[in-house]
Write an enzyme that holds these catalytic residues in place. Sequence first.
Site, PDB file in Angstrom:
ATOM      1  N   GLU A 437      54.945 -27.786  88.581  1.00  0.00           N
ATOM      2  CA  GLU A 437      54.311 -28.746  89.501  1.00  0.00           C
ATOM      3  C   GLU A 437      53.720 -28.063  90.717  1.00  0.00           C
ATOM      4  OE1 GLU A 437      53.599 -31.349  88.377  1.00  0.00           O
ATOM      5  OE2 GLU A 437      55.083 -31.487  86.775  1.00  0.00           O
TER       6      GLU A 437
HETATM    7  C1  LIG Z   1      60.181 -24.682  81.957  1.00  0.00           C
HETATM    8  C2  LIG Z   1      58.749 -24.984  82.275  1.00  0.00           C
HETATM    9  C3  LIG Z   1      58.276 -26.272  82.112  1.00  0.00           C
HETATM   10  C4  LIG Z   1      56.928 -26.563  82.371  1.00  0.00           C
HETATM   11  N1  LIG Z   1      56.436 -27.813  82.096  1.00  0.00           N
HETATM   12  C5  LIG Z   1      55.086 -27.995  82.092  1.00  0.00           C
HETATM   13  C6  LIG Z   1      54.521 -29.208  81.587  1.00  0.00           C
HETATM   14  O1  LIG Z   1      55.223 -30.138  81.182  1.00  0.00           O
HETATM   15  N2  LIG Z   1      53.163 -29.305  81.548  1.00  0.00           N
HETATM   16  C7  LIG Z   1      52.340 -28.307  81.974  1.00  0.00           C
HETATM   17  O2  LIG Z   1      51.136 -28.467  81.896  1.00  0.00           O
HETATM   18  N3  LIG Z   1      52.850 -27.161  82.485  1.00  0.00           N
HETATM   19  C8  LIG Z   1      54.199 -26.985  82.554  1.00  0.00           C
HETATM   20  N4  LIG Z   1      54.729 -25.812  83.032  1.00  0.00           N
HETATM   21  C9  LIG Z   1      53.828 -24.796  83.561  1.00  0.00           C
HETATM   22  C10 LIG Z   1      53.957 -24.614  85.058  1.00  0.00           C
HETATM   23  O3  LIG Z   1      53.448 -25.728  85.733  1.00  0.00           O
HETATM   24  C11 LIG Z   1      53.245 -23.300  85.411  1.00  0.00           C
HETATM   25  O4  LIG Z   1      54.062 -22.264  84.904  1.00  0.00           O
HETATM   26  C12 LIG Z   1      53.012 -23.144  86.886  1.00  0.00           C
HETATM   27  O5  LIG Z   1      52.033 -24.052  87.307  1.00  0.00           O
HETATM   28  C13 LIG Z   1      52.573 -21.743  87.287  1.00  0.00           C
HETATM   29  O6  LIG Z   1      51.538 -21.293  86.461  1.00  0.00           O
HETATM   30  P1  LIG Z   1      51.658 -19.858  85.761  1.00  0.00           P
HETATM   31  O7  LIG Z   1      52.983 -19.801  85.109  1.00  0.00           O
HETATM   32  O8  LIG Z   1      50.471 -19.654  84.912  1.00  0.00           O
HETATM   33  O9  LIG Z   1      51.664 -18.834  86.957  1.00  0.00           O
HETATM   34  P2  LIG Z   1      50.363 -18.185  87.641  1.00  0.00           P
HETATM   35  O10 LIG Z   1      49.398 -19.262  87.958  1.00  0.00           O
HETATM   36  O11 LIG Z   1      49.919 -17.065  86.812  1.00  0.00           O
HETATM   37  O12 LIG Z   1      50.978 -17.631  88.990  1.00  0.00           O
HETATM   38  C14 LIG Z   1      51.694 -16.390  89.072  1.00  0.00           C
HETATM   39  C15 LIG Z   1      52.132 -16.147  90.514  1.00  0.00           C
HETATM   40  O13 LIG Z   1      50.974 -16.036  91.350  1.00  0.00           O
HETATM   41  C16 LIG Z   1      51.066 -16.938  92.436  1.00  0.00           C
HETATM   42  N5  LIG Z   1      49.716 -17.408  92.773  1.00  0.00           N
HETATM   43  C17 LIG Z   1      48.739 -17.803  91.934  1.00  0.00           C
HETATM   44  N6  LIG Z   1      47.645 -18.144  92.625  1.00  0.00           N
HETATM   45  C18 LIG Z   1      47.939 -17.984  93.936  1.00  0.00           C
HETATM   46  C19 LIG Z   1      47.243 -18.156  95.154  1.00  0.00           C
HETATM   47  N7  LIG Z   1      45.984 -18.607  95.176  1.00  0.00           N
HETATM   48  N8  LIG Z   1      47.879 -17.879  96.315  1.00  0.00           N
HETATM   49  C20 LIG Z   1      49.152 -17.449  96.321  1.00  0.00           C
HETATM   50  N9  LIG Z   1      49.868 -17.249  95.195  1.00  0.00           N
HETATM   51  C21 LIG Z   1      49.263 -17.504  94.021  1.00  0.00           C
HETATM   52  C22 LIG Z   1      51.973 -18.065  91.951  1.00  0.00           C
HETATM   53  O14 LIG Z   1      52.601 -18.729  93.042  1.00  0.00           O
HETATM   54  C23 LIG Z   1      52.969 -17.280  91.104  1.00  0.00           C
HETATM   55  O15 LIG Z   1      53.965 -16.754  91.931  1.00  0.00           O
HETATM   56  C24 LIG Z   1      56.082 -25.531  82.837  1.00  0.00           C
HETATM   57  C25 LIG Z   1      56.579 -24.249  83.040  1.00  0.00           C
HETATM   58  C26 LIG Z   1      57.887 -23.957  82.742  1.00  0.00           C
HETATM   59  C27 LIG Z   1      58.367 -22.538  82.910  1.00  0.00           C
END
Ligand SMILES: Cc1cc2nc3c(=O)[nH]c(=O)nc-3n(C[C@H](O)[C@H](O)[C@H](O)COP(=O)(O)OP(=O)(O)OC[C@H]3O[C@@H](n4cnc5c(N)ncnc54)[C@H](O)[C@@H]3O)c2cc1C
Length: 595
Positions: A437
Amino acid sequence: MPEYKAPLRDMDFVLNEVLNAEQHYQNLSGCEDATPDMVGAIMEEGAKFAERVLSPLNQIGDQQGCQWDDGTVKTPEGFKEAYDQFVEGGWPSLAHETEYGGQGLPESIGIIVNEMVGTANWSWSMYPGLSHGAMNTLNAHGTEDQKQTYLTKLVSGEWTGTMCLTEPHCGTDLGMLRTKAEPQGDGSYKISGTKIFISAGEHDMADNIVHIVLARLPDAPAGTKGISLFIVPKHLPETIGTDNGVSCGSLEHKMGIHGNATCVMNFDEATGYLIGPENKGLNCMFTFMNTARLGTALQGLAHAEWGFQNSLVYAKDRLQMRALNGPANPDKAADPIIVHPEVRKMLLTQKAFAEGGRAMIYYCAQLVDKVERAEGDEKKQADALLAFLTPIAKAFLTEVGFESANHGLQVFGGHGFIAEWGMEQNVRDSRISMLYEGTTQIQALDLLGRKVLMTQGESLKGFTKILHKFCQAESDNSDLQQYIKPLTELNKEWGDLTMKIGMKAMQNRDEVGAASVDYLMYSGYVVLGYFWARMAKVAQEKLAAGEGDAAFYQAKLTTARFYFQRILPRTRGLVETMQSGADNLMEMDQEHFAF
Ligand SMILES: Cc1cc2nc3c(=O)[nH]c(=O)nc-3n(C[C@H](O)[C@H](O)[C@H](O)COP(=O)(O)OP(=O)(O)OC[C@H]3O[C@@H](n4cnc5c(N)ncnc54)[C@H](O)[C@@H]3O)c2cc1C
């Protein structure tokens, strides 16, 4: 075995004594039925379900996890039966429109039930939790036909819902998503692509799953402006049981929330239907995300409360060492660890975050009620205030929820590290709340960049005015000065800091990013301070009037004092770090980040 007991006294205190729920509901259209008796009855029944049905399944869910077998997913023992009871009890329909089979109660009552259900068993609560968000999206943006076909089934609980945003190469940056939607000329679309990390994407609890999917139309503009939103059911309503090209490719093996299925979902020319206008999917999805963000803020409270309850029982029971001022328990071999100041600090920290977090979330939920049901200026103001508070509630409460879960474990010493006590599960389960989220970093950018600086500080003023009014009204109340004085100073400092960061950002946009998380945490401590001061005011009035349970009110005052003397001073460090500038983060060349 760890247990959950719904803190009904504290919930009632926040709802009725601090936030004056009776008056709140009387002033809102369609909430006439929400009398204190009715809300009390819902709380009692919700507590029974959470304590007796869900809490005993929490550890089982962690140990067994979900099992994938050739595209099907089996949830842990007891999960399906608990869901059947939940549906029989009419719980999914609580806060949804009567037209579609709901009970028409406001969101703020739904959130009370969600708190109990989620604290007892977070993994289980995510199945109906995701459905709730899907329902809100359909209700806000679906056509009448879509509502009759899908919303009614979600409201009854016969079907569940999901939120399908994330893809392997994009989580935060949804502008890059690739899932395709091809129009078929008959009002339907063929959806193709892979989504990952989809919570409750596949399971054995309901007959059908309604996926709410973000995808791109042919020739859609690049980036976030070219994303549309679709309903893609596991089974088309007219052919339940027949494959619609939606399949679960695998389950993720993860750190916590093992009882919830986190799925890789493949859409292979699955039939879907557009929700809302073309290329406005992300705007529509925000309805879903805001509900979900408040729901995730609740997860912070849930793990703090759960850790507090269980570590408190342990701290009163576990005998180790003597109190520094001499034996408190001379007949026994040692004193209970609750006599030690540092153990008390860990307990009080959890208590302060859980009870303060409850006040913050219930307050936000009342704002949701106003956004949904009030008119004119009242609605507009509630909307602006909610937009400001949502990133704070989501990120701050989950960060301190995780901290609290850690304290809960620490109180148990080495036993906290051992699975049977459930404390390490609480830490593992809580960790995801700062990631999904919108991560803490993304919430912080949303708060400082989009909400505060882009409104020239207007959204911040919306809250600081409320805080100022409260401090002014209590300026002559000598018993409350220990809270009012620091809050008044912080309120002013908050505006000054915002101005300084805003000025620096005009020269260098990295200044916003570099200050953002510290700014968000600072804001969280101040907002929580406001709620603790409000709770202290009520407790003080009740004690002065000799009303009710003096021990309860006295404990409120003691916890408020603890918060102001031991937690709120964390803002001092944050003031330093948030003002230290972007250079200390940006000056190192990427290649010098070496190991
Ligand atoms: C158990 C679990 C359940 C989930 N459930 C759902 C679901 O039901 N539906 C769904 O669609 N998704 C779901 N997700 C996905 C989740 O919402 C994403 O993992 C999350 O939004 C982060 O995206 P990412 O993992 O690609 O990380 P990335 O976007 O790759 O981010 C990596 C790191 O970079 C940082 N970062 C990225 N951009 C910036 C910026 N501009 N400034 C500062 N920091 C930045 C982030 O804070 C993070 O620390 C789930 C994930 C998990 C692990």
